[in-house]
Design an enzyme around this catalytic site. Sequence first.
Site, PDB file in Angstrom:
ATOM      1  N   ASP A 300       0.825  -1.202   0.000  1.00  0.00           N
ATOM      2  CA  ASP A 300       0.000   0.000   0.000  1.00  0.00           C
ATOM      3  C   ASP A 300       0.864   1.259   0.000  1.00  0.00           C
ATOM      4  OD1 ASP A 300      -2.692   1.283   0.423  1.00  0.00           O
ATOM      5  OD2 ASP A 300      -1.680   2.005   2.222  1.00  0.00           O
ATOM      6  N   GLU A 351       0.796  -0.400  -5.096  1.00  0.00           N
ATOM      7  CA  GLU A 351      -0.152   0.678  -5.317  1.00  0.00           C
ATOM      8  C   GLU A 351       0.675   1.955  -5.418  1.00  0.00           C
ATOM      9  OE1 GLU A 351      -3.773   3.174  -3.257  1.00  0.00           O
ATOM     10  OE2 GLU A 351      -2.035   2.491  -2.135  1.00  0.00           O
TER      11      GLU A 351
END
Length: 622
Positions: A300, A351
């Site tokens: 993330d 991401e």
Amino acid sequence: MSNKDELYTFGIGENFHLQNYLGVHSENGSFCFRVWAPNAENVQVIGDFTDWRNRPLQMNKNQAGVWEANSLDAREGDLYKYLVTRKGGQVVEKIDPMAVYMERRPGTASVIKVLRNKKWEDGLWMGRRKRLGFQKRPINIYEVHAGSWKKDDFGHPMTFSQLKDYLIPYLVEMNYTHVEFMPLMAHPLDMSWGYQLMGYFAFEHTYGTPEEFQDFVEACHKNNIGVLVDWVPGHFIQNDDALAYFDGTATYEYQNHDRAHNYRWGALNFDLGKNQVQSFLISSALFWIEHYHIDGIRVDAVSNMLYLDYDEGPWEANQFGDNRNLEGYHFLRKLNKVIKERHPNVMMIAEESTASTPITKDLESGGLGFDFKWNMGWMNDILRFYEEDPLYRQYDFNLVTFSFMYIFNENFVLAFSHDEVVHGKKSMMHKMWGDRYNQFAGLRNLYAYQMCHPGKKLLFMGSEFGQFLEWKYNDQLEWENLNDDMNQKMQRYTKQLNQFYKDHKCLWRIDDSFDGLEIIDADNKSETVLSFIRKDDKGDLLLCVFNMTPVERPNFTIGVPQAGIYEEVLNTEMEEFGGVWKNHNPVTKTQVATWKDYDHTLSFTLPALGASVWRIKRRLRK
């Protein structure tokens, strides 16, 4: 390794199974506690077995800053914390950073737990994963928030023993290849969706036990479903009872105040240049891969780890005078190197929203070594386009075609994720232009475009049946929508589209070069029609045509590279999917005619706001 070797490798950032040393371990009839707090003035263990603060267990510190104590009174299942006297004299209760389980909220104590040595029965899956890899395999991911997919009969989040009985059959029925979970590591606040962690080795109590999740993963593998988890190595929750300023100094976070504080998310940033932090984080990633047999990790907020000015607060340039976070860059390369050396067929997904750093290039080429990155640019462009009134789409046709300029610069996942259906952005169905009928038609068209466009696929839960409202983390999906005929047909369409993707190698065999893609016409702005061909390495092809206006186009003619008899294999406007077509286009023979650079043409009726995909049923001589 000996304790001496454990400490040495920890200190140089090379201890990648740190949980075997730090944390709590059963040793010779007692439990041994070890915690790293190098600048603490004192550390004690408190818990059920010490009557908490009434009889604290004193720990002893070694030269590496690790505190250690043994208890004959501690028992598995007991709750415990560390009572840390910080530098300066402040006394705080802290979690065990290495705990594998924590008590049910609102409590925050760690739990003494001996993890079972599971006898896994997923050998066929693991062998196939090793043999076939994933780059040239279909990857179609269903993204799930475990706490809100479906509630139990009492309105509580399902545990993974319950999800095994409900979610896995649904994944199989809907023809997904993988499921990806938003963070399953311990976090104290549902509102964070799991992205502000306190326990990097601890399984979130809300979702059951570590054993339940192991059994869930095994059951997924037996049903040919891969399992991915989200992981957050860039920042952590700033709660005082967690990792924050653990010993009174910057232990896990940067010493510089502005670098340590993440103003955007109200969190603290890991000091990615610190050796001990590298050992801690890489050990966490490997723990989830090895103990739970997961098939991939989505990292993330990679941009926050790569750029010093990504956050909203003040920042200082690096020694070269630019905005690169050099520690973050080197950590991510090291992370991927370590994981790929040990588990080359585990997917590493980033991401990441910028285009300046080569994310999926290999380490030898100066890249970060990820396998895939989310294509945030494509997602933003395409959603903006499909929200627009079709009357004006011809003027923004570049939003659809621009991705072909860079699509093979990286290995991409085309993600319609949770981030796109919250905070007033509207659900996927509600984003679409028009009345209810046209919204569903637009959504079918969009999903077909996603499937046919090069790149792996991801769709957030609820979007598969056209949920109307945004996702709510504290409530289950709107399953009652499926009482509506249009939602039922949307779900049926997604199910068949997923199977269509798996069945056609053209859509996934070559996702990383123009060997698998041929643009037929990306310039038809006036009609707002896009067409291209997807190819595999055996010579098979699919002709993909997308009509992005609600105007049916009879006798639509397009050039094709191969003479033959063509058969329509997907029409998004079929009645069974919620459209108005009762029958497919008839099988059609190409005609000899010049069309741009092609010597043969194919003519057919292109459905309004629909996609039409064709395959060659029989090749003819040119």
